[in-house]
Design an enzyme around this catalytic site. Structure first.
Site, PDB file in Angstrom:
ATOM      1  N   ASN A  15      35.048  41.185  30.272  1.00 40.14           N
ATOM      2  CA  ASN A  15      35.260  41.901  32.048  1.00 40.14           C
ATOM      3  C   ASN A  15      34.008  43.083  31.437  1.00 40.14           C
ATOM      4  O   ASN A  15      34.413  44.487  30.182  1.00 40.14           O
ATOM      5  CB  ASN A  15      35.666  42.022  32.364  1.00 40.14           C
ATOM      6  CG  ASN A  15      36.937  42.948  33.166  1.00 40.14           C
ATOM      7  OD1 ASN A  15      35.273  43.160  33.644  1.00 40.14           O
ATOM      8  ND2 ASN A  15      37.661  43.175  33.900  1.00 40.14           N
ATOM      9  N   LYS A  24      33.878  45.520  33.436  1.00 39.99           N
ATOM     10  CA  LYS A  24      33.887  46.800  34.179  1.00 39.99           C
ATOM     11  C   LYS A  24      32.740  47.085  35.166  1.00 39.99           C
ATOM     12  O   LYS A  24      32.438  47.215  35.046  1.00 39.99           O
ATOM     13  CB  LYS A  24      35.195  47.653  33.791  1.00 39.99           C
ATOM     14  CG  LYS A  24      35.964  46.575  33.667  1.00 39.99           C
ATOM     15  CD  LYS A  24      37.476  47.698  32.077  1.00 39.99           C
ATOM     16  CE  LYS A  24      38.688  46.381  32.313  1.00 39.99           C
ATOM     17  NZ  LYS A  24      39.689  47.325  31.329  1.00 39.99           N
ATOM     18  N   HIS A  71      42.606  40.785  38.627  1.00 40.08           N
ATOM     19  CA  HIS A  71      42.544  41.797  37.727  1.00 40.08           C
ATOM     20  C   HIS A  71      43.637  43.655  38.064  1.00 40.08           C
ATOM     21  O   HIS A  71      43.510  43.967  39.494  1.00 40.08           O
ATOM     22  CB  HIS A  71      41.471  42.529  37.417  1.00 40.08           C
ATOM     23  CG  HIS A  71      41.180  42.946  35.662  1.00 40.08           C
ATOM     24  ND1 HIS A  71      41.744  44.522  35.879  1.00 40.08           N
ATOM     25  CD2 HIS A  71      41.282  42.636  34.490  1.00 40.08           C
ATOM     26  CE1 HIS A  71      41.340  44.723  34.752  1.00 40.08           C
ATOM     27  NE2 HIS A  71      40.925  43.659  33.885  1.00 40.08           N
ATOM     28  N   GLU A  82      43.896  46.425  36.920  1.00 39.93           N
ATOM     29  CA  GLU A  82      42.828  47.669  37.793  1.00 39.93           C
ATOM     30  C   GLU A  82      43.043  47.367  39.366  1.00 39.93           C
ATOM     31  O   GLU A  82      43.193  48.056  40.404  1.00 39.93           O
ATOM     32  CB  GLU A  82      41.547  47.768  36.935  1.00 39.93           C
ATOM     33  CG  GLU A  82      41.849  48.268  35.989  1.00 39.93           C
ATOM     34  CD  GLU A  82      40.692  48.001  34.459  1.00 39.93           C
ATOM     35  OE1 GLU A  82      40.181  47.686  34.979  1.00 39.93           O
ATOM     36  OE2 GLU A  82      41.494  48.530  33.556  1.00 39.93           O
ATOM     37  N   GLU A 103      47.257  39.199  31.337  1.00 38.69           N
ATOM     38  CA  GLU A 103      46.838  40.361  30.729  1.00 38.69           C
ATOM     39  C   GLU A 103      48.210  41.529  31.110  1.00 38.69           C
ATOM     40  O   GLU A 103      48.265  41.862  31.671  1.00 38.69           O
ATOM     41  CB  GLU A 103      45.864  40.901  31.354  1.00 38.69           C
ATOM     42  CG  GLU A 103      44.309  39.734  30.797  1.00 38.69           C
ATOM     43  CD  GLU A 103      43.466  40.609  31.593  1.00 38.69           C
ATOM     44  OE1 GLU A 103      42.654  40.494  30.221  1.00 38.69           O
ATOM     45  OE2 GLU A 103      43.097  41.022  32.378  1.00 38.69           O
ATOM     46  N   GLY A 124      43.467  48.105  27.528  1.00 37.03           N
ATOM     47  CA  GLY A 124      42.483  49.448  27.270  1.00 37.03           C
ATOM     48  C   GLY A 124      43.568  50.788  26.402  1.00 37.03           C
ATOM     49  O   GLY A 124      42.928  51.810  26.775  1.00 37.03           O
ATOM     50  N   SER A 177      43.303  44.933  24.611  1.00 37.14           N
ATOM     51  CA  SER A 177      42.480  45.057  23.555  1.00 37.14           C
ATOM     52  C   SER A 177      42.848  43.941  22.501  1.00 37.14           C
ATOM     53  O   SER A 177      42.798  44.198  21.277  1.00 37.14           O
ATOM     54  CB  SER A 177      43.712  45.871  23.286  1.00 37.14           C
ATOM     55  OG  SER A 177      44.915  47.211  23.946  1.00 37.14           O
TER      56      SER A 177
END
Ligand code: PEP
Length: 254
Positions: free
Chosen positions: A10, A12, A96, A98, A168, A174, A214
């Site tokens: 991904n 981003k 996701h 985010e 996730e 991240g 990660s």
């Protein structure tokens, strides 16, 4: 689960178009005829068409990072499922963390997006996962179960098989903190159990459940050695060609 691992990057909101195209060319050249691991990348919308052209005919698939739930209409700034399909996508990330946490996406919207993606034969990579507070309060299974229940509401059994689910944990995205392989496997088993109860063993076993958070070359093998981890969704390490290739390499010798 005995499946070929499915490794997806991904990107981003990173890289320039030129860097992205070069990355895709190198990925293709490096992976050509070399291994059977199924891999994919999810570049920004505006790169999709160019990158799909580079990867056409390879075993590297292209996914979008988002779609709108409606097929068309007055939704300024949004992109539809058919548009990303036309740009060469076979997959799309939906839900996701985010999108959930920075853009306020709720389960019902995510559910509608999954249905729309499936209706045009685009495979959703449905992302779920708990926050650190939710984990510390012992609510991981409750949160994951609700995300699954609400996200999959009204979706036919035969469509569920088409899904990829990405577990996730939000606290691992991240942050450099990876869930331990055992911690991840525990939640994957719970997800598999949820799918088995709702849709039967065959469908549940057919669904790919990826881990994300990660992931790096150094932890790839131990994560994929877990029986319920079928693949990986990679953020930060997927925009570094060498690291992403090492992850795919490590995955292919499981
Ligand atoms: C992600 O964004 O899906 C992700 C897992 O990111 P990272 O690998 O950087 O934690």
């Amino acid at each position: 689960m005995g499946k070929e691992p499915f490794i997806v990057g991904n990107w981003k909101m990173n890289l320039t178009l030129e860097e992205g195209v070069e990355f895709a060319k190198s990925l293709r050249n490096n992976l050509h005829g070399k291994n059977k691991t199924i891999s994919g990348i999810c570049p920004p919308f505006i790169f999709l068409k160019d990158i799909s052209r580079v990867l056409e005919g390879s075993n590297i698939c292209v996914g979008a990072q988002n779609i709108h739930s409606e097929k068309n209409g007055a939704y300024t700034g949004e992109i539809s499922a058919l548009m990303v399909k036309e740009a060469g996508c076979t997959h799309v990330l939906i839900g996701h963390s985010e999108r959930r946490h920075l853009f306020g996406e709720i389960d019902s919207f995510i559910n509608a997006k999954i249905k729309t993606a499936l209706s045009v034969n685009l495979k959703p990579i449905f992302c779920i996962g708990e926050t650190l507070t939710e984990r510390e309060e012992g609510r991981t299974e409750y949160v994951v179960k609700n995300q699954l229940k609400n996200g999959l509401l009204g979706i036919d059994n035969n469509y569920v098989e088409e899904l990829v689910i990405a577990y996730e944990p939000v606290w691992a995205i991240g942050t450099g903190k990876t869930a331990s392989p055992e911690q991840a496997n525990e939640v994957h088993s719970f997800i598999r159990g949820f799918l088995t109860d709702g849709y039967g063993k065959d469908i549940a076993n057919g669904v790919y459940i990826q881990y994300g958070g990660s992931v790096k070359p150094e932890n790839t093998r131990e994560l994929l050695a877990q029986p319920e981890i079928d693949g990986l969704l990679v953020g930060g390490a997927s925009i570094k060609l060498e690291a992403f290739l090492k992850i795919i390499d490590a995955a292919s010798i499981q």
